[in-house]
Design a protein around this motif. Structure first.
Motif, PDB file in Angstrom:
ATOM      1  N   PHE A  81       0.818  -1.213   0.000  1.00 42.10           N
ATOM      2  CA  PHE A  81       0.000   0.000   0.000  1.00 42.10           C
ATOM      3  C   PHE A  81       0.861   1.277   0.000  1.00 42.10           C
ATOM      4  CE2 PHE A  81      -2.318   3.432   1.996  1.00 42.10           C
ATOM      5  CZ  PHE A  81      -3.571   3.350   1.441  1.00 42.10           C
ATOM      6  N   GLY A  82       1.834   1.328   0.927  1.00 41.58           N
ATOM      7  CA  GLY A  82       2.665   2.524   1.061  1.00 41.58           C
ATOM      8  C   GLY A  82       3.418   2.856  -0.216  1.00 41.58           C
ATOM      9  N   GLU A  84       2.546   1.815  -3.288  1.00 39.51           N
ATOM     10  CA  GLU A  84       1.607   2.109  -4.371  1.00 39.51           C
ATOM     11  C   GLU A  84       1.131   3.560  -4.321  1.00 39.51           C
ATOM     12  OE1 GLU A  84      -0.795  -1.307  -6.277  1.00 39.51           O
ATOM     13  OE2 GLU A  84      -1.188  -1.431  -4.136  1.00 39.51           O
ATOM     14  N   VAL A  85       0.805   4.042  -3.119  1.00 37.42           N
ATOM     15  CA  VAL A  85       0.328   5.431  -3.056  1.00 37.42           C
ATOM     16  C   VAL A  85       1.465   6.411  -3.345  1.00 37.42           C
ATOM     17  CG1 VAL A  85      -1.592   4.962  -1.502  1.00 37.42           C
ATOM     18  CG2 VAL A  85       0.606   5.597  -0.552  1.00 37.42           C
ATOM     19  N   GLN A  86       2.697   5.951  -3.115  1.00 37.76           N
ATOM     20  CA  GLN A  86       3.829   6.822  -3.406  1.00 37.76           C
ATOM     21  C   GLN A  86       4.055   6.924  -4.920  1.00 37.76           C
ATOM     22  OE1 GLN A  86       7.623   5.135  -2.337  1.00 37.76           O
ATOM     23  NE2 GLN A  86       8.523   7.163  -1.992  1.00 37.76           N
ATOM     24  N   SER A 102       1.878   6.009  -7.467  1.00 33.86           N
ATOM     25  CA  SER A 102       0.747   6.354  -8.316  1.00 33.86           C
ATOM     26  C   SER A 102      -0.080   7.401  -7.593  1.00 33.86           C
ATOM     27  CB  SER A 102      -0.090   5.102  -8.588  1.00 33.86           C
ATOM     28  OG  SER A 102      -1.360   5.464  -9.049  1.00 33.86           O
ATOM     29  N   ARG A 103       0.287   8.666  -7.790  1.00 31.01           N
ATOM     30  CA  ARG A 103      -0.379   9.732  -7.039  1.00 31.01           C
ATOM     31  C   ARG A 103      -1.858   9.794  -7.406  1.00 31.01           C
ATOM     32  NH1 ARG A 103       1.922  10.287  -2.668  1.00 31.01           N
ATOM     33  NH2 ARG A 103       0.616  12.093  -2.248  1.00 31.01           N
ATOM     34  N   LEU A 104      -2.196   9.477  -8.666  1.00 31.53           N
ATOM     35  CA  LEU A 104      -3.561   9.709  -9.133  1.00 31.53           C
ATOM     36  C   LEU A 104      -4.560   8.696  -8.575  1.00 31.53           C
ATOM     37  CD1 LEU A 104      -5.113  11.683 -10.805  1.00 31.53           C
ATOM     38  CD2 LEU A 104      -4.881  10.128 -12.752  1.00 31.53           C
ATOM     39  N   VAL A 105      -4.249   7.417  -8.703  1.00 28.48           N
ATOM     40  CA  VAL A 105      -5.226   6.426  -8.235  1.00 28.48           C
ATOM     41  C   VAL A 105      -4.699   5.595  -7.074  1.00 28.48           C
ATOM     42  CG1 VAL A 105      -6.504   6.247 -10.368  1.00 28.48           C
ATOM     43  CG2 VAL A 105      -4.505   4.808 -10.030  1.00 28.48           C
ATOM     44  N   GLY A 106      -3.447   5.818  -6.663  1.00 23.04           N
ATOM     45  CA  GLY A 106      -2.917   5.113  -5.505  1.00 23.04           C
ATOM     46  C   GLY A 106      -2.822   3.626  -5.709  1.00 23.04           C
ATOM     47  N   ARG A 107      -2.678   3.239  -6.979  1.00 21.24           N
ATOM     48  CA  ARG A 107      -2.695   1.810  -7.276  1.00 21.24           C
ATOM     49  C   ARG A 107      -1.913   1.571  -8.556  1.00 21.24           C
ATOM     50  NH1 ARG A 107      -7.458  -1.954  -6.249  1.00 21.24           N
ATOM     51  NH2 ARG A 107      -6.417  -3.842  -6.829  1.00 21.24           N
ATOM     52  N   ARG A 128       7.692   2.328   4.018  1.00 23.76           N
ATOM     53  CA  ARG A 128       8.057   3.672   3.538  1.00 23.76           C
ATOM     54  C   ARG A 128       9.319   4.183   4.236  1.00 23.76           C
ATOM     55  NH1 ARG A 128       4.291   6.866   0.590  1.00 23.76           N
ATOM     56  NH2 ARG A 128       6.008   8.309   0.429  1.00 23.76           N
TER      57      ARG A 128
END
Ligand code: ATP
Ligand code: MG
Lengths: 259, 275
Positions: A96-97, A99-101, A103-108, A157
């Motif tokens: 999760f940490g 992915e959100v780093q 892919s700012r737009l969809v966090g995935r 992270r």
């Protein structure tokens, strides 16, 4: 790895003073164990370090800069419960940490980038011994496995500070010992600064490089709301001999027998 | 040792039998009542015999209506389902957006939440005349009635569920560097969708109620329209099969949504079993 400086911090809730005059200087790469009777404000103190709550007075500096007004990725956390996302598998929780780093737009992430991140998570998952459970949901894990997952998730992270609120409180002694080994290894490898609240003095001594105890000096019923708890013991553990540790343990155990 | 009754569980066959029993009794009671009334008056319309029910079903479900040239039951079902599904989809989509922003963003909540709470207190049927005046007597007003009838409940439910989420999760997501938008997308939405669908399942009853009421008052096709139309001729032989059919449709919707939830959100089931 961070220097944390807490100066003259007070915290009140609705006019009730919970913590008062808290002063603390913590060197980088310290492992601070925090003990104290129930309800004295240990969790409150951690929440302030996390920016989940603001001090009513005083200031907290990290490497000389004031804390940001909300939680950030520099400060990881493991709560006693609800630390992991129930709708994500072990692997997804850890990823999760990252992915959100990325892919700012969809966090995935998708496709090759997703596989790459998942692979990068393999190491820490193996380190906390969850390799065989990668695709399980948290509700399918035991309490100890969930806490190990929470630790792996919090470290992905690479925070500089790790905050632990009774992270092993619900675990049986055998698993607890495993978790202690894991924690010490990770602590040495990552160079983190750790704050850990615990009710278990042995654990506090075993893991900490420093032990602080919160307590009230005034505890007459009519004084409870007007005076808060503060740091009553502050003990470096680095160089203590086993005998010194035992003596200190007896003394503090006596003082915080309220819990 | 004889176990307490709270610890005794029926087996598969027993459960099936016990589940069917009330229906069997109901059918039996109906058959007896019907036979007794028909014996007194062969033209009695209140409790038609199974034979005349069968005839009526054959007439409305399997042969074209001479006056309109369509098979009534299917035309009615298609019209009603179109309205119902449209209403449900719009209400769900609307509630998803409003419910989530209300639950997640304190500024939006301060602005919208009181309004949603008050609107949800308006009896939707009291608004039906207004809808007919504003949107006309066509499809639109019926769909809008369903939306107005169930969306406020869905919105409030969703908001409450989001506020019930353990605060630790939102804090945790922030310590992993997620933005507000990412938290909505990756933490809140996936956990709330199955709950929203559960709430939609609970709204199926009210949705049918609003649909049939609107059709009863102004329509020229639809399940509710038909029931109220044939009521003038005391055509119980048509009304009863229609009611059973509507119940069956509602049941299928409910089961389908439940299956959908279990299939798309396996972690919910996993959690329920361990809880
Ligand atoms: N949000 C809040 N509003 C009002 N009072 C609060 C709030 N949070 C904590 N308190 C009060 O602050 C005091 C300290 O609470 P805190 O949770 O920090 O205790 P603790 O030391 O972590 O206790 P425990 O060991 O039982 O976890 C308690 O008396 C509690 O009632
Ligand atoms: Mg606490």
């Amino acid at each position: 790895m961070s220097h944390v400086s807490v100066s003259n911090v007070w915290k009140e809730y609705d006019g009730q003073i919970v913590l008062e005059r808290v002063n603390l200087e913590v060197k980088p790469h310290a492992f601070v164990s925090i003990v104290g009777p129930s309800g004295c404000g240990k969790s409150t103190f951690l929440r302030m370090l996390l920016s989940q709550e603001m001090p009513s007075r005083g200031s907290i500096l990290v490497d000389g800069a004031p804390l940001p007004p909300e939680p950030t990725e520099e400060r990881g956390v493991v709560f006693q419960r609800y630390s992991v996302f129930p709708h994500l598998t072990v692997l997804e929780n850890v990823a999760f940490g990252l992915e959100v780093q990325r892919s700012r737009l969809v966090g995935r992430l998708f496709g090759a980038r997703r596989r790459e991140v998942f692979e990068a998570c393999g190491e820490i998952i193996a380190a906390v011994g969850l390799d065989a459970a990668r695709d399980k949901y948290p509700s399918q894990l035991s309490g100890g496995m969930q806490q190990r997952l929470a630790i792996a998730q919090a470290l992905i992270r690479r925070p500089r500070i790790l905050l632990l609120d009774e992270p092993f409180g619900a675990l049986d002694p055998g698993i607890r010992a495993d978790m202690h080994d894991l924690m010490l290894t990770l602590f040495e490898e990552t160079g983190l600064t750790v704050f850990m609240v615990t009710h278990d003095l042995k654990e506090a001594f075993h893991l900490g490089t420093r032990l602080i105890a919160f307590d009230r000096y005034r505890r007459r019923p009519e004084e409870i709301g007007a005076y808060g708890a503060t740091i009553t013991f502050d003990l470096p553990l680095d160089r203590s001999s086993p005998r010194e540790k035992r003596e200190a343990m007896a003394e503090i155990g006596h003082a915080v027998a309220g819990n | 040792m004889a176990r307490r009754w709270i610890n005794r569980h029926p087996g598969r066959a027993e459960r099936l039998f016990l589940g069917l029993l009330p229906f069997l009794i109901l059918i039996l009671v109906y058959a007896t009542g019907s036979a007794m009334r028909l014996e007194v008056n062969p033209n009695d319309k209140l409790l038609p015999s199974f034979a005349s029910l069968g005839n009526a079903i054959a007439r409305v479900a399997f042969s074209t209506d001479p006056r309109t040239g369509v098979v009534l039951l299917w035309a009615d079902t298609a019209a009603s389902l179109e309205r119902l599904v449209l209403g449900l989809v719009i209400a769900t989509a609307l509630s998803l957006v409003i419910g989530v922003v209300n639950g997640v963003l304190p500024y939006v909540r301060a602005g919208l939440s009181p309004m949603v709470a008050i609107v949800s207190m308006i009896p939707p049927m009291a608004l039906l005349p207004v809808l007919f005046i504003v949107f006309g007597l066509d499809e639109l007003s019926k769909v809008v009635l369903i939306v107005i009838g169930i969306a406020p409940f869905l919105m409030r439910d969703l908001e409450a569920r989001i506020l019930e989420m353990p605060g630790e999760q939102l804090i945790k997501a922030q310590t992993l560097g997620a933005s507000s938008w990412q938290i909505v997308l990756r933490v809140v939405l996936p956990q709330m969708l199955p709950r929203l669908i559960d709430a939609v399942r609970l709204s199926l009853g009210p949705a049918w109620l609003f649909l049939i009421s609107a059709e009863a008052i102004a329509a020229d096709v639809g399940l509710g329209y038909r029931i109220f139309l044939v009521r003038r001729y005391l055509a119980m032989d048509v009304i009863l099969p229609y009611v059973v059919w509507i119940t069956l449709l509602a049941l299928i919707f409910d089961i389908a949504l439940k299956r959908f939830n279990a299939w798309v959100f396996p972690w919910m089931e996993a959690g329920r079993r361990s809880a």
